[in-house]
Design a protein around this motif. Structure first.
Motif, PDB file in Angstrom:
ATOM      1  N   UNK A 163       0.846  -1.203   0.000  1.00  0.00           N
ATOM      2  CA  UNK A 163       0.000   0.000   0.000  1.00  0.00           C
ATOM      3  C   UNK A 163       0.877   1.247   0.000  1.00  0.00           C
ATOM      4  N   UNK A 164       1.916   1.219   0.854  1.00  0.00           N
ATOM      5  CA  UNK A 164       2.807   2.375   0.942  1.00  0.00           C
ATOM      6  C   UNK A 164       3.502   2.625  -0.386  1.00  0.00           C
ATOM      7  N   UNK A 165       3.908   1.536  -1.036  1.00  0.00           N
ATOM      8  CA  UNK A 165       4.595   1.678  -2.322  1.00  0.00           C
ATOM      9  C   UNK A 165       3.660   2.303  -3.357  1.00  0.00           C
ATOM     10  N   UNK A 166       2.430   1.845  -3.381  1.00  0.00           N
ATOM     11  CA  UNK A 166       1.481   2.409  -4.351  1.00  0.00           C
ATOM     12  C   UNK A 166       1.242   3.886  -4.048  1.00  0.00           C
ATOM     13  N   UNK A 167       1.037   4.189  -2.767  1.00  0.00           N
ATOM     14  CA  UNK A 167       0.767   5.588  -2.443  1.00  0.00           C
ATOM     15  C   UNK A 167       1.987   6.462  -2.747  1.00  0.00           C
ATOM     16  N   UNK A 168       3.185   5.860  -2.619  1.00  0.00           N
ATOM     17  CA  UNK A 168       4.394   6.604  -2.958  1.00  0.00           C
ATOM     18  C   UNK A 168       4.473   6.849  -4.458  1.00  0.00           C
ATOM     19  N   UNK A 169       4.158   5.818  -5.229  1.00  0.00           N
ATOM     20  CA  UNK A 169       4.283   5.946  -6.683  1.00  0.00           C
ATOM     21  C   UNK A 169       3.192   6.829  -7.274  1.00  0.00           C
ATOM     22  N   UNK A 170       2.105   6.999  -6.538  1.00  0.00           N
ATOM     23  CA  UNK A 170       1.006   7.827  -7.042  1.00  0.00           C
ATOM     24  C   UNK A 170       1.332   9.314  -6.888  1.00  0.00           C
ATOM     25  N   UNK A 171       2.296   9.609  -6.016  1.00  0.00           N
ATOM     26  CA  UNK A 171       2.583  11.003  -5.690  1.00  0.00           C
ATOM     27  C   UNK A 171       2.776  11.916  -6.899  1.00  0.00           C
ATOM     28  N   UNK A 172       3.634  11.571  -7.872  1.00  0.00           N
ATOM     29  CA  UNK A 172       3.811  12.510  -8.990  1.00  0.00           C
ATOM     30  C   UNK A 172       2.520  12.743  -9.754  1.00  0.00           C
ATOM     31  N   UNK A 173       1.686  11.691  -9.882  1.00  0.00           N
ATOM     32  CA  UNK A 173       0.434  11.855 -10.619  1.00  0.00           C
ATOM     33  C   UNK A 173      -0.524  12.747  -9.844  1.00  0.00           C
ATOM     34  N   UNK A 174      -0.608  12.502  -8.523  1.00  0.00           N
ATOM     35  CA  UNK A 174      -1.533  13.329  -7.749  1.00  0.00           C
ATOM     36  C   UNK A 174      -1.065  14.785  -7.753  1.00  0.00           C
ATOM     37  N   UNK A 175       0.246  14.983  -7.663  1.00  0.00           N
ATOM     38  CA  UNK A 175       0.773  16.353  -7.705  1.00  0.00           C
ATOM     39  C   UNK A 175       0.375  17.034  -9.013  1.00  0.00           C
ATOM     40  N   UNK A 176       0.648  16.346 -10.133  1.00  0.00           N
ATOM     41  CA  UNK A 176       0.427  16.958 -11.445  1.00  0.00           C
ATOM     42  C   UNK A 176      -1.063  17.138 -11.706  1.00  0.00           C
ATOM     43  N   UNK A 177      -1.860  16.094 -11.397  1.00  0.00           N
ATOM     44  CA  UNK A 177      -3.274  16.147 -11.763  1.00  0.00           C
ATOM     45  C   UNK A 177      -4.038  17.144 -10.910  1.00  0.00           C
ATOM     46  N   UNK A 178      -3.683  17.242  -9.613  1.00  0.00           N
ATOM     47  CA  UNK A 178      -4.415  18.145  -8.730  1.00  0.00           C
ATOM     48  C   UNK A 178      -4.347  19.578  -9.257  1.00  0.00           C
ATOM     49  N   UNK A 179      -3.137  19.999  -9.603  1.00  0.00           N
ATOM     50  CA  UNK A 179      -2.955  21.368 -10.074  1.00  0.00           C
ATOM     51  C   UNK A 179      -3.650  21.566 -11.423  1.00  0.00           C
ATOM     52  N   UNK A 180      -3.422  20.631 -12.326  1.00  0.00           N
ATOM     53  CA  UNK A 180      -3.996  20.754 -13.675  1.00  0.00           C
ATOM     54  C   UNK A 180      -5.518  20.779 -13.613  1.00  0.00           C
ATOM     55  N   UNK A 181      -6.115  19.884 -12.802  1.00  0.00           N
ATOM     56  CA  UNK A 181      -7.572  19.812 -12.724  1.00  0.00           C
ATOM     57  C   UNK A 181      -8.137  21.072 -12.082  1.00  0.00           C
ATOM     58  N   UNK A 182      -7.503  21.542 -11.020  1.00  0.00           N
ATOM     59  CA  UNK A 182      -8.030  22.724 -10.346  1.00  0.00           C
ATOM     60  C   UNK A 182      -8.010  23.926 -11.282  1.00  0.00           C
ATOM     61  N   UNK A 183      -6.914  24.073 -12.014  1.00  0.00           N
ATOM     62  CA  UNK A 183      -6.814  25.207 -12.930  1.00  0.00           C
ATOM     63  C   UNK A 183      -7.822  25.082 -14.065  1.00  0.00           C
ATOM     64  N   UNK A 184      -7.896  23.876 -14.646  1.00  0.00           N
ATOM     65  CA  UNK A 184      -8.778  23.709 -15.794  1.00  0.00           C
ATOM     66  C   UNK A 184     -10.237  23.888 -15.363  1.00  0.00           C
ATOM     67  N   UNK A 185     -10.615  23.313 -14.227  1.00  0.00           N
ATOM     68  CA  UNK A 185     -12.004  23.389 -13.789  1.00  0.00           C
ATOM     69  C   UNK A 185     -12.427  24.837 -13.592  1.00  0.00           C
ATOM     70  N   UNK A 186     -11.571  25.610 -12.948  1.00  0.00           N
ATOM     71  CA  UNK A 186     -11.917  27.008 -12.706  1.00  0.00           C
ATOM     72  C   UNK A 186     -12.109  27.766 -14.000  1.00  0.00           C
ATOM     73  N   UNK A 187     -11.186  27.555 -14.944  1.00  0.00           N
ATOM     74  CA  UNK A 187     -11.285  28.279 -16.205  1.00  0.00           C
ATOM     75  C   UNK A 187     -12.509  27.849 -17.005  1.00  0.00           C
ATOM     76  N   UNK A 188     -12.807  26.547 -16.976  1.00  0.00           N
ATOM     77  CA  UNK A 188     -13.988  26.061 -17.700  1.00  0.00           C
ATOM     78  C   UNK A 188     -15.239  26.662 -17.087  1.00  0.00           C
ATOM     79  N   UNK A 189     -15.291  26.678 -15.754  1.00  0.00           N
ATOM     80  CA  UNK A 189     -16.464  27.220 -15.071  1.00  0.00           C
ATOM     81  C   UNK A 189     -16.667  28.688 -15.442  1.00  0.00           C
ATOM     82  N   UNK A 190     -15.595  29.440 -15.440  1.00  0.00           N
ATOM     83  CA  UNK A 190     -15.710  30.860 -15.794  1.00  0.00           C
ATOM     84  C   UNK A 190     -16.197  31.016 -17.229  1.00  0.00           C
ATOM     85  N   UNK A 191     -15.645  30.172 -18.100  1.00  0.00           N
ATOM     86  CA  UNK A 191     -16.020  30.270 -19.517  1.00  0.00           C
ATOM     87  C   UNK A 191     -17.493  29.898 -19.717  1.00  0.00           C
ATOM     88  N   UNK A 192     -17.941  28.837 -19.039  1.00  0.00           N
ATOM     89  CA  UNK A 192     -19.337  28.409 -19.165  1.00  0.00           C
ATOM     90  C   UNK A 192     -20.261  29.516 -18.669  1.00  0.00           C
TER      91      UNK A 192
END
Lengths: 163, 262
Positions: free
Chosen positions: B173-202
């Motif tokens: 479990x620890x290994x998986x959670x460790x390996x997920x770190x770069x994805x969670x880092x990258x996706x969290x920022x990308x999703x938060x930014x994209x969602x906000x911009x999409x919401x504003x545009x909509x």
């Protein structure tokens, strides 16, 4: 979603330019400028700490100096009082000594005067004896017509005078 | 009227276009066209450079600008000191660059520069960009961890107090959670930014369409949407800061694992 639709076309460009600009930011700003900004902050903190320490040191130095001054003043006051007491004692002693010297001189003079008085009295007594012996001799010669020699007259007078 | 009205595509703002005819640029077969994304990275870098350079007057009594820059470097310094300890000092340049790049990219992408004919683009709304930052952070964690602790770094996967009979499960479990770190880092920022911009545009498309449909719809739909948009703009400014902070904070926590193990 262009992020996915364009991914394979743009990923190389995105990664390349990201690395270029992030590298620039890291080396120029992060490594070049941030340490200077932080050094400035550190220098300021140190200066503030040093100034505070200097002020504290100056305050404690002033306190110590005041304490030393107080101790010195106390010591000097005590010294002065000791000097005054010593001077008083010396003066009293000197006066006493001079009084004693004067007393001995006076005593000596009194003794001398008494001696002279005694001598004068002895002389006077002797003169009285002589006068009395002569007078006795004269009285005897005039009353009895007997000539008494001076030594006998003197012995008789002495006997009468001294009991 | 409706026919000539261009359809508002809320995803169009994320399209990457090569600029200045550089679309044929390539290195070793990889296309490295200077795109609008790269242009905004350049703008972010320039603004960040000007900002930090303005704080480099090194005055004993700081002015406002110097104070602003110093409070940000001090903020990163405190963050690292709190999470890693004295060993965190050497990561200040990296975490500062990371935090400030993300913060400035997020904020500049939100600026109403379209009023001046510029089309703001947020590089951090692309996971190919946030992924680079996440992989950089993750690589630093790996390099520091193995350099400092060697193979002992693997003890990270066995938390303190793990019962012996769970030794077959917890490290996995620890290994998986460790390996997920770069994805969670990258996706969290990308999703938060994209969602906000999409919401504003909509919401903005609501405002435009409702206003075009006449005063009634403009009043019922357009005006509330506009008010909501203004509030969400404020929220997005907050999110821009929070996402930069979260990225920097998580990177420093991961670095703490690498520096101090547990």
């Amino acid at each position: 979603m262009p992020q996915i639709a364009q991914f394979s076309d743009t990923v190389a460009s995105q990664v390349f330019w990201m690395l270029v600009f992030f590298g620039l930011i890291f080396f120029v700003i992060g490594r070049g400028m941030v340490p200077k900004v932080m050094a400035t902050m550190e220098a300021r903190d140190q200066q503030i700490a040093a100034d505070l320490a200097a002020a504290e040191a100056a305050r404690s130095a002033a306190d110590a100096q005041e304490e030393a001054w107080r101790v010195q003043a106390n010591a000097q006051r005590a010294e002065a009082q000791a000097l005054i007491a010593k001077a008083k004692a010396d003066a009293a002693q000197a006066a006493e000594a001079r009084l004693a010297a004067a007393n001995t001189v006076i005593d000596a003079r009194v003794g001398e005067a008494e001696g002279r008085i005694a001598a004068a009295r002895g002389d006077a007594l002797k003169e009285i004896e002589t006068v009395a012996a002569e007078a006795a001799g004269d009285i005897v010669a005039r009353l009895a017509g007997v000539t008494v020699d001076a030594a006998a007259a003197q012995g008789a007078v002495k006997e009468v005078l001294n009991g | 009227m409706a026919a000539e009205q261009a359809k508002v595509d809320p995803m169009h703002q994320f399209t990457i276009e090569p600029l200045f005819g550089t679309d044929h640029w390539s290195i070793a077969g990889y296309n490295i066209a200077f795109t609008n994304s790269a242009l905004w990275m350049a703008i972010v870098s320039t603004v960040l450079f000007v900002f930090v350079a303005g704080g480099l007057k090194r005055q004993l009594v700081p002015g406002r600008w110097q104070m602003a820059v110093e409070s940000l470097t001090g903020f990163i310094d405190n963050l690292l000191a709190a999470n890693i300890g004295p060993a965190g000092k050497k990561y200040v340049p990296y975490i500062f660059s990371l935090f400030m790049f993300i913060l400035f990219a997020n904020l500049l992408g939100l600026m109403p520069l379209a009023l001046f004919g510029l089309h703001p683009f947020t590089p951090t709304s692309h996971f190919s960009v946030t992924g680079v930052l996440a992989v950089l952070s993750f690589s630093i964690v790996l390099i520091v961890g193995f350099a400092r602790h060697g193979l002992h770094f693997f003890s990270l996967f066995v938390p303190h107090g793990t019962p012996v009979w769970l030794m077959w499960l917890i490290p996995v479990i620890e290994l998986v959670s460790f390996l997920v770190r770069p994805f969670s880092l990258a996706l969290r920022l990308f999703v938060a930014m994209m969602a906000g911009h999409v919401l504003l545009e909509v919401l903005s498309s609501f405002v435009i369409d409702a206003a075009n449909a006449g005063p009634l719809w403009g009043g019922i739909v357009g005006l509330p949407s506009f008010i909501l948009m203004v509030s969400i703009c404020a929220l997005e400014l907050l999110v821009a800061g929070i996402q930069a902070y979260v990225f920097a904070l998580l990177t420093s926590l991961y670095l703490n694992d690498a520096e101090n193990l547990h």
